[in-house]
Design an enzyme around this catalytic site. Sequence first.
Site, PDB file in Angstrom:
ATOM      1  CB  CYS A 125       6.525 -10.941   1.714  1.00 23.45           C
ATOM      2  SG  CYS A 125       6.695  -9.452   2.713  1.00 23.45           S
ATOM      3  CE1 TYR A 151       7.702  -5.006 -10.128  1.00 25.08           C
ATOM      4  CE2 TYR A 151       6.643  -5.027  -7.989  1.00 25.08           C
ATOM      5  CZ  TYR A 151       6.553  -4.982  -9.361  1.00 25.08           C
ATOM      6  OH  TYR A 151       5.337  -4.893  -9.964  1.00 25.08           O
ATOM      7  CB  CYS A 176      13.375  -7.707   5.875  1.00 22.81           C
ATOM      8  SG  CYS A 176      12.387  -9.221   5.719  1.00 22.81           S
ATOM      9  CB  CYS A 219      -0.865   0.045   1.258  1.00 19.03           C
ATOM     10  SG  CYS A 219      -1.952  -1.382   1.394  1.00 19.03           S
ATOM     11  CB  CYS A 264      11.047  -4.312   2.599  1.00 18.08           C
ATOM     12  SG  CYS A 264      10.606  -5.232   1.121  1.00 18.08           S
ATOM     13  CB  CYS A 289      10.864 -12.782  -0.223  1.00 17.57           C
ATOM     14  SG  CYS A 289      11.802 -11.336  -0.717  1.00 17.57           S
TER      15      CYS A 289
HETATM   16  P1  AMP Z   1       6.258 -13.773 -12.475  1.00 16.09           P
HETATM   17  O1  AMP Z   1       5.655 -13.664 -13.817  1.00 16.09           O
HETATM   18  O2  AMP Z   1       5.288 -14.351 -11.487  1.00 16.09           O
HETATM   19  O3  AMP Z   1       7.575 -14.485 -12.449  1.00 16.09           O
HETATM   20  O4  AMP Z   1       6.505 -12.308 -11.956  1.00 16.09           O
HETATM   21  C1  AMP Z   1       7.659 -11.615 -12.250  1.00 16.09           C
HETATM   22  C2  AMP Z   1       7.327 -10.223 -12.693  1.00 16.09           C
HETATM   23  O5  AMP Z   1       6.424  -9.584 -11.779  1.00 16.09           O
HETATM   24  C3  AMP Z   1       8.562  -9.358 -12.754  1.00 16.09           C
HETATM   25  O6  AMP Z   1       8.526  -8.650 -13.975  1.00 16.09           O
HETATM   26  C4  AMP Z   1       8.462  -8.430 -11.577  1.00 16.09           C
HETATM   27  O7  AMP Z   1       8.876  -7.134 -11.952  1.00 16.09           O
HETATM   28  C5  AMP Z   1       6.999  -8.427 -11.201  1.00 16.09           C
HETATM   29  N1  AMP Z   1       6.773  -8.549  -9.745  1.00 16.09           N
HETATM   30  C6  AMP Z   1       7.570  -9.086  -8.821  1.00 16.09           C
HETATM   31  N2  AMP Z   1       7.017  -9.014  -7.590  1.00 16.09           N
HETATM   32  C7  AMP Z   1       5.835  -8.415  -7.730  1.00 16.09           C
HETATM   33  C8  AMP Z   1       4.786  -8.036  -6.828  1.00 16.09           C
HETATM   34  N3  AMP Z   1       4.863  -8.281  -5.531  1.00 16.09           N
HETATM   35  N4  AMP Z   1       3.717  -7.423  -7.346  1.00 16.09           N
HETATM   36  C9  AMP Z   1       3.617  -7.184  -8.644  1.00 16.09           C
HETATM   37  N5  AMP Z   1       4.559  -7.512  -9.547  1.00 16.09           N
HETATM   38  C10 AMP Z   1       5.661  -8.130  -9.107  1.00 16.09           C
END
Ligand code: AMP
Length: 459
Positions: free
Chosen positions: A396, A256, A448, A2, A250, A451
């Site tokens: 997380c 990211y 932290c 958030c 974090c 993850c």
């Molecule tokens: P995935 O397709 O599940 O492997 O997600 C990886 C992609 O999601 C990467 O391009 C990251 O930039 C993005 N990403 C990683 N963590 C998050 C998150 N908590 N919320 C939204 N996007 C994420």
Amino acid sequence: MCGVFGVFDHKSAAYLTYLGLHALQHRGQESVGIAVSDGYDINLKLGNGLVTKAIKEEDIKELKGDLAIGHVRYSTSGGSNPKNIQPFFAHFYGGAFAIAHNGNLVNAHELRMFLEKDGAIFRSTSDTEVFIHLIARAKEPPPSHIILHKNDKEFIPHIFEAMKKVKGAYSLVILRERQLIAVRDPYGFRPLVLGKNRTGSYFVASETCALDIVDAEYLRDVNPGEVLVIDDAGLRSYYPFENLEKLAKCIFEYVYFARPDSKIFKDWVYGIRKEMGKNLAKEYKIEADYVVPVLDSGLLAAKGYSEESGIPLEIGLIRNHYVGRSFIQPTQDIRDLSVKLKLNPVRYVVENKRLIVIDDSLVRGTTSRKIINMLKEAGAKEVHLLISSPPVIDSCYYGIDTPTKEELIANKMSIEEIRKYIGADSLHYLSLEGMLKAANKFRQKGFCTACFTSDYPIL
Ligand code: AMP
């Protein structure tokens, strides 16, 4: 995850909060809320979806007052029920307060059971509501090392007591009729910054990009364990914990989550993210024609990699900006489709080329698999995927929306199995040391990394 925002002493408090929340939109797209005080009354506007959709010009006109707080939500605890839209409002002995929270409490369930047994009635399923009941019920005097300003004697000790009872991550903004209060948990999990504009209004925000939009200057971070009170008598800081916990900022905020134009935890996201890419280049030397970022999340690591390796950076994937983040989509089918909606390969760049594709993280593997497939279909000769953080192996509990452990690809497969699954010619992750070194270069310590390591600062 958030985003929170607060204003003290500005005649357009609601409008500036709207702007601040818009700048923090990346931290939550599910719902938005603004609470405003005119010195006597607190009024709220809550809505679903993006800031510009949920809040209209008429709403801003109705929200009169010079103090405000706001919240953008991305549900990680409590589900996406409209009852969970923040800020939450409560009456408190002849007065009232509103509260907005970034982070997750790890003992919310336990506290809720205890409070319910004791007669509390909850109106939401959010962990944030626990704060309201703890604040309402607090009875203890303030810790003996604290000398309270006369304005703070009635309400602030209730916050101290609530802080002692909750465990987990919380960056809070609290609005009272004539006070803005900012609170950060003693571990400092989530960022929170303080700013001031030229006319003397104060602002509190999750990231400095929200200060920029309201023309406020960054003054400092709200410190871990600090309760910062802002009212007509000025600014006052209280530290209810005599012994602070080990810091647990974090690291994923740098990897990211936070915007690269923000300063959080006292340092620029841009510099640290780029350094992660440089360290990736030091760890993995690969022969290729181009470095291609997965926009936007992999851009700075790719820039760092390109600078360190001397391999030119090219935009081999174009992002459609009218599609939200792929994680917002609730089911796997829609998630699969949304990667395609979001990113398209540039055949002109990638055809017959050996590519190093860089993204910040690999979570479920959905994005990378689709991207590599699309790049190969567009004629790429080789696709090497490099990730500027270590494998995500655990969930997380402090506010980042990582899927359950079972859904995390690095928890189910070896790196070689993941490589095969996503169809890359090679796959490499930045080491934990490489990631921490990138942040440490800028004096940073105390993260932290749960993850990536399953090493949880609070169980
Ligand atoms: P995935 O397709 O599940 O492997 O997600 C990886 C992609 O999601 C990467 O391009 C990251 O930039 C993005 N990403 C990683 N963590 C998050 C998150 N908590 N919320 C939204 N996007 C994420």
